[in-house]
Scaffold this motif. Structure first.
Motif, PDB file in Angstrom:
ATOM      1  N   LEU A   9       0.829  -1.199   0.000  1.00 22.88           N
ATOM      2  CA  LEU A   9       0.000   0.000   0.000  1.00 22.88           C
ATOM      3  C   LEU A   9       0.868   1.255   0.000  1.00 22.88           C
ATOM      4  CD1 LEU A   9      -2.852   1.176   0.145  1.00 22.88           C
ATOM      5  CD2 LEU A   9      -2.700   1.059   2.637  1.00 22.88           C
ATOM      6  N   ALA A  10       1.938   1.227   0.799  1.00 23.76           N
ATOM      7  CA  ALA A  10       2.850   2.374   0.828  1.00 23.76           C
ATOM      8  C   ALA A  10       3.512   2.567  -0.536  1.00 23.76           C
ATOM      9  CB  ALA A  10       3.914   2.167   1.906  1.00 23.76           C
ATOM     10  N   LYS A  13       1.000   4.218  -2.881  1.00 27.12           N
ATOM     11  CA  LYS A  13       0.836   5.634  -2.553  1.00 27.12           C
ATOM     12  C   LYS A  13       2.045   6.445  -3.018  1.00 27.12           C
ATOM     13  CE  LYS A  13       0.601   8.719   1.464  1.00 27.12           C
ATOM     14  NZ  LYS A  13       0.575   8.786   2.960  1.00 27.12           N
ATOM     15  N   GLY A  16       2.259   6.831  -6.874  1.00 23.76           N
ATOM     16  CA  GLY A  16       1.385   7.874  -7.396  1.00 23.76           C
ATOM     17  C   GLY A  16       1.958   9.259  -7.177  1.00 23.76           C
ATOM     18  N   ARG A  17       2.553   9.471  -6.004  1.00 19.21           N
ATOM     19  CA  ARG A  17       3.120  10.777  -5.694  1.00 19.21           C
ATOM     20  C   ARG A  17       4.327  11.072  -6.583  1.00 19.21           C
ATOM     21  NH1 ARG A  17       1.900  15.792  -3.814  1.00 19.21           N
ATOM     22  NH2 ARG A  17       3.888  16.887  -3.683  1.00 19.21           N
ATOM     23  N   ARG A 143       3.545  13.302   4.702  1.00 19.38           N
ATOM     24  CA  ARG A 143       2.443  12.882   3.838  1.00 19.38           C
ATOM     25  C   ARG A 143       2.941  12.179   2.582  1.00 19.38           C
ATOM     26  NH1 ARG A 143       0.414  16.488   1.364  1.00 19.38           N
ATOM     27  NH2 ARG A 143       1.962  18.110   1.739  1.00 19.38           N
ATOM     28  N   THR A 144       4.021  12.694   2.026  1.00 19.16           N
ATOM     29  CA  THR A 144       4.529  12.169   0.758  1.00 19.16           C
ATOM     30  C   THR A 144       5.826  11.380   0.913  1.00 19.16           C
ATOM     31  OG1 THR A 144       5.860  14.141   0.301  1.00 19.16           O
ATOM     32  CG2 THR A 144       3.547  14.186  -0.388  1.00 19.16           C
TER      33      THR A 144
END
Length: 390
Positions: A9-10, A13, A16-17, A143-144
């Protein structure tokens, strides 16, 4: 959620970033901007982070030069200032450590090591009287998982040469390494306020346990024993099932004895020698609070050939205890200390089993020849000292 699911999952994420950043190409212009790509660096941002304490100083030009990649990407910045900046002696050359890719952000951002290293340079490095790089700026986005760190260019400033697994570490170099570790560990040794003031420095058992869960360390250690069986002594290889219980036993000293600041990743590749011949220590991303024997066992077994380690390790430990006593007014018992030294070698080895074999979602962190040399040296020390029974 299982370890593998959380990691996947990380990665999704972060992927995408990173894709967004490569498409939009945002620039860093203000002090609080956290940009990972060296291409995002601007003179405005460098002026904000480097010139704030020098009235009128400005960065007028910056040239970005590629350097190396591993758990982070490193780039060299050649910086030009206006007259006010030049008069103040602001650094004209420095290195960035950043996490511009999915794999680097997974290992440095997701695991939290980049954030810890940035805090070390900004908060703890100024309090340590040791040879280590100066930090100019650090920023991390939770967050990123983006991160960037500006560090002293040791080659330009100190004519430094960096060590690797082929570096022959002489007795004098080894003694200087021991002296540096004693000074590092003594600085906050037994300081009851250290854990409260710097909560972000995890106690070593917690640091190890969380990392082991995220990296599925026990599983990949078993795989690494198969992959590295040709360099591991037979009596250690035959007792591979005893490695993990030995690692669990070795955590006890970190909980029962006074703690100090640990580097935690003192392999030979993280050491350098200045032009004046002084040993220094870099790459502070794995720091923790714990018992000093963790660093001493790791440094000695990683840096020295097995032949030299056998000849020097007791003398080096005695030297460490003398230096430590001079700085803390407390001298640990030698026999107890040697017992702790023997135990902690297992934790040094586990830093390299996960380097050799790890999740395909994580990057290769070291060349294979480096990794196998470290595993061979540490497992040989375990065989020599019967560490699995310590």
């Amino acid at each position: 959620m299982g370890t593998s699911s959380a990691t996947a999952l990380a990665a999704l994420k972060i992927g995408g970033r990173v894709a967004y950043e490569r498409l939009v190409r945002p620039k860093a212009r203000q002090y609080d901007d956290v940009r990972c790509s060296p291409g995002a660096i601007t003179t405005e941002w460098l002026t904000a982070v480097l010139c704030g304490k020098v009235p009128g100083a400005m960065v007028t030009q910056v040239e970005v030069k590629p350097a190396s990649a591993g758990t982070h990407e490193r780039h060299r910045l050649v910086v030009t200032y206006n007259e006010a900046g030049r008069r103040a002696g602001l650094p004209g050359s420095m290195f960035t450590k950043s996490l511009p890719s999915v794999v680097t952000r997974m290992i440095g951002g997701f695991n939290g090591t980049a954030r810890a290293e940035g805090r070390f340079y900004m908060q703890l490095r100024p309090q340590l009287g040791i040879e280590a790089p100066a930090g100019y700026h650090a920023a991390f986005d939770p967050r990123t998982f983006a991160s960037i760190l500006l560090l002293e260019d040791l080659v330009a400033a100190k004519s430094a040469s960096f060590c690797n697994h082929r570096t022959y570490v002489s007795r004098a170099m080894a003694e200087d390494m021991i002296d540096l570790l004693a000074a590092l560990h003594a600085r906050f040794y037994g300081d009851s306020g250290f854990a409260t003031q710097y909560r972000w420095v995890a106690a070593y058992p917690r640091w190890f346990t969380i990392g082991a869960q995220k990296m599925d360390l026990e599983h990949y250690t078993r795989k690494a024993f198969d992959a590295a069986s040709h360099v591991i002594p037979q009596n250690v290889l035959a007792r591979r099932d005893a490695v993990w219980p030995a690692a669990m036993r070795a955590l006890a000293v970190h909980e029962s004895q006074p703690q100090g600041l640990l580097h935690s990743d003192v392999h030979i590749g993280n050491w350098y020698q200045t032009g004046a011949g002084k040993m220094g220590l870099c790459d502070w991303q794995c720091l923790a609070r714990g018992h000093w024997s963790r660093d001493v066992a790791y440094a000695v077994t990683a840096a020295l050939t097995p032949e030299d380690r056998r000849k020097w390790e007791r003398d080096l430990l005695a030297r460490y205890l003398e230096r430590f006593a001079e700085l803390t007014d407390f001298k640990p018992d030698f026999d107890e200390s040697f017992h702790n030294y023997r135990q902690q070698i297992v934790h040094a080895l586990l830093m390299w089993t996960i380097t050799l074999c790890h999740s395909p979602l994580l990057p290769n962190m070291q060349p294979e020849d480096t990794t196998l040399t470290m595993i061979e040296r540490m497992s040989t020390a375990m065989a020599d000292l019967d560490s699995l029974k310590a």
